[in-house]
Design an enzyme around this catalytic site. Structure first.
Site, PDB file in Angstrom:
ATOM      1  N   HIS A   1      -7.911  38.032   7.248  1.00  0.00           N
ATOM      2  CA  HIS A   1      -7.680  38.507   5.877  1.00  0.00           C
ATOM      3  C   HIS A   1      -6.595  39.575   5.851  1.00  0.00           C
ATOM      4  CE1 HIS A   1      -9.704  39.904   1.848  1.00  0.00           C
ATOM      5  NE2 HIS A   1      -8.379  39.986   1.791  1.00  0.00           N
TER       6      HIS A   1
ATOM      7  N   HIS B   1      -2.741  40.633   3.774  1.00  0.00           N
ATOM      8  CA  HIS B   1      -1.740  40.371   2.744  1.00  0.00           C
ATOM      9  C   HIS B   1      -0.390  40.681   3.379  1.00  0.00           C
ATOM     10  CE1 HIS B   1      -4.682  39.975  -0.594  1.00  0.00           C
ATOM     11  NE2 HIS B   1      -5.415  40.729   0.209  1.00  0.00           N
TER      12      HIS B   1
ATOM     13  N   ASN C   1      -1.869  35.484  -2.663  1.00  0.00           N
ATOM     14  CA  ASN C   1      -1.345  36.126  -3.872  1.00  0.00           C
ATOM     15  C   ASN C   1       0.018  36.767  -3.613  1.00  0.00           C
ATOM     16  OD1 ASN C   1      -2.768  37.980  -2.268  1.00  0.00           O
ATOM     17  ND2 ASN C   1      -3.266  39.313  -3.983  1.00  0.00           N
TER      18      ASN C   1
ATOM     19  N   HIS D   1     -12.777  36.216  -3.675  1.00  0.00           N
ATOM     20  CA  HIS D   1     -12.836  37.628  -4.033  1.00  0.00           C
ATOM     21  C   HIS D   1     -13.990  37.715  -5.014  1.00  0.00           C
ATOM     22  CE1 HIS D   1     -11.097  41.719  -4.943  1.00  0.00           C
ATOM     23  NE2 HIS D   1     -12.105  41.586  -5.777  1.00  0.00           N
TER      24      HIS D   1
ATOM     25  N   ASP E   1      -8.476  43.081   5.299  1.00  0.00           N
ATOM     26  CA  ASP E   1      -7.897  43.137   3.951  1.00  0.00           C
ATOM     27  C   ASP E   1      -6.654  44.041   3.961  1.00  0.00           C
ATOM     28  OD1 ASP E   1      -7.445  42.652   1.303  1.00  0.00           O
ATOM     29  OD2 ASP E   1      -9.254  43.653   0.571  1.00  0.00           O
TER      30      ASP E   1
HETATM   31 ZN   LIG Z   1      -7.554  40.940   0.119  1.00  0.00          ZN
END
Ligand SMILES: [Zn+2]
Length: 456
Positions: free
Chosen positions: A62, A64, A96, A183, A312
């Site tokens: 996980h 980004h 995203n 999420h 994250d």
């Molecule tokens: Zn995330």
């Protein structure tokens, strides 16, 4: 016989146990032997691990990485440089980005960028929105590791599917054999309290936390469990932050739902008091919870509700994080922070405190992520014939992250700045190539490769 690489003089730890005075032999990027140092073959390159611990390469399911489209925050090169320095050998990027990864060509673009510049191996999720359910088979064909749905509004303006669309998506994803992660926060609850708090002039960092109550997370978990029970879908709960949500996952597992769950080091390390100590630097979604929820999260983790650890990792610029005024209006700040270089030290610190054993840590931070996402045993196993990915750690190294800019991301704001750790990664090896050693990232940008997945 002379092989390419041998690491010797280390304790080899896998979920199955440990081998003292052990080592690993590598040929053509693949493990050819694991066992006692004195029984390993000769090698062109020998690494003396100096009595440290060697584990299967750490997997962060996980992150980004922000590329394509948001390279001012982070890109594949910088994120995977941080991964290498943090002892992480495989990362999975979230969808995203800009464009969002919602079509095969967007996924292919993301893979191309990774192949061009990554230091470690990688994969990506694709998003399911209210507009792309018909694309699921094609996205699967294009090689996505799995799928993600954002319940409610999120960073990146991804339109959330309604409950009917989620049910249909679960049916379609079920046909691919892949897993669908969430999420999991109820957007209506959060939107309600966010508007109410803003109208009341509540602007402190802790107000952001309280605008996203535990019930919003717990309800979303329960609803997705119900849908998965109906459809038979394989589901995953990303970034479980509370004991209440983790206990809901445990109830789902007990009744036979194919659900897996992840938590992040920051939910285990900090309580919501961090919002009063470090302010918007620690702002994240879902938020960091109070001590009671954290204690119950630990219990659920120990009892098996939580399968995996991931970060994250979510870089933003210092300006976006409002680091110059960390206790300013929280609604002007943004959620998320980096984590790739503090996850191994944080988890090793918990091992040092006796919260769990090295074996239990390795299972949650390497083996289980590989299994959950269909990369096992190629990743996460240390079995002969699999990718020679491993992380060598010094479990006794005591150190403090005094300056965030010693990290390798493009933007390094993190609440772990100022925290002290026991343990860190000292050498990182991806498919037999040393990519990090002696404090330096020595691997080449572009060496990292997309992990092929086969769920058939
Ligand atoms: Zn995330």
């Amino acid at each position: 016989m002379t092989v390419d690489l041998v690491v010797r003089n280390c304790t080899v730890v896998t979920p199955a146990g440990r081998t003292p005075n052990g080592g690993v032999a590598v040929e053509d990027g693949t493990i050819v032997a694991v066992g006692r140092s004195d029984r390993l073959p000769d090698a062109d390159r020998v690494v003396d691990a100096d009595g440290n611990v060697l584990v299967p390469g750490i997997i962060d399911g996980h992150i980004h990485n922000r590329e394509p489209g948001l390279e001012y925050k982070e890109d594949w090169e910088s994120a995977t440089r941080a991964a290498a320095a943090g002892g992480v050998t495989t990362v999975v990027g979230m969808p995203n980005t800009d464009p969002v990864i919602d079509r095969p060509d967007h996924l292919e673009l993301k893979f191309e960028r990774g192949e061009a510049s990554a230091h470690v191996d990688f994969q990506s999720y694709a998003v399911v929105t209210s507009e792309n359910i018909d694309q699921i088979p094609a996205i699967d064909e294009a090689g996505a590791l799995g799928f993600k749905i954002f319940l409610g509004s999120t960073v990146g303006d991804v339109p959330p599917p309604n409950d009917g669309e989620i049910l249909e998506a679960m049916e379609r994803i079920g046909e691919t054999g892949k897993r669908l992660g969430f999420h999991e926060e109820n957007g209506e609850i959060i939107d309600h309290y966010t508007e109410q708090f803003q109208a009341e002039g509540r602007t402190k960092p802790i107000d952001h936390s309280h605008s996203r109550p535990v019930i919003a997370e717990q309800e979303a978990v329960e609803r997705m469990l119900t849908f998965a029970e109906e459809t038979g879908a394989k589901i995953h709960m990303f970034h479980v932050s509370s004991g209440s949500a983790a206990e809901a996952v445990a109830r789902g597992k007990a009744r036979g739902v194919d659900v897996t769950a992840e938590t992040c080091p920051h939910y285990l390390w900090f309580t919501e008091e961090v919002m009063r100590e470090k302010g918007n630097v620690a702002r994240v979604q879902p938020p960091i919870r109070d001590a009671d929820e954290q204690a119950r999260l630990w219990n659920a983790l120990e009892e098996g509700a939580i399968d995996t650890i991931a970060t994250d990792h979510a870089p933003h610029t210092p300006d976006e994080k409002k680091v110059d005024d960390p206790f300013g209006n929280t609604w002007d700040a943004i959620s998320g922070f980096v984590g790739l270089e503090t996850e191994v030290p944080a988890m090793l610190s918990f091992v040092d405190e006796g919260r769990f054993t090295l074996e239990e840590w390795v299972r949650r931070h390497s083996t289980r992520p590989a299994q959950v996402w269909g990369m096992y045993p190629q990743k996460g196993s240390l079995q002969v014939g699999t990718d020679a990915d491993f992380t060598i750690i010094d479990p006794d190294a005591e150190w403090t992250l005094t300056d965030r800019d010693t990290l390798h991301s493009k933007n390094c704001v993190t609440p772990f700045e100022g925290e002290s750790f026991t343990g860190k990664a000292v050498t990182t090896v991806v498919r037999g190539e040393v990519v990090y050693e002696d404090g330096d990232v020595v691997g080449k940008s572009g060496y990292g490769t997309r992990v092929d997945v086969d769920t058939e």
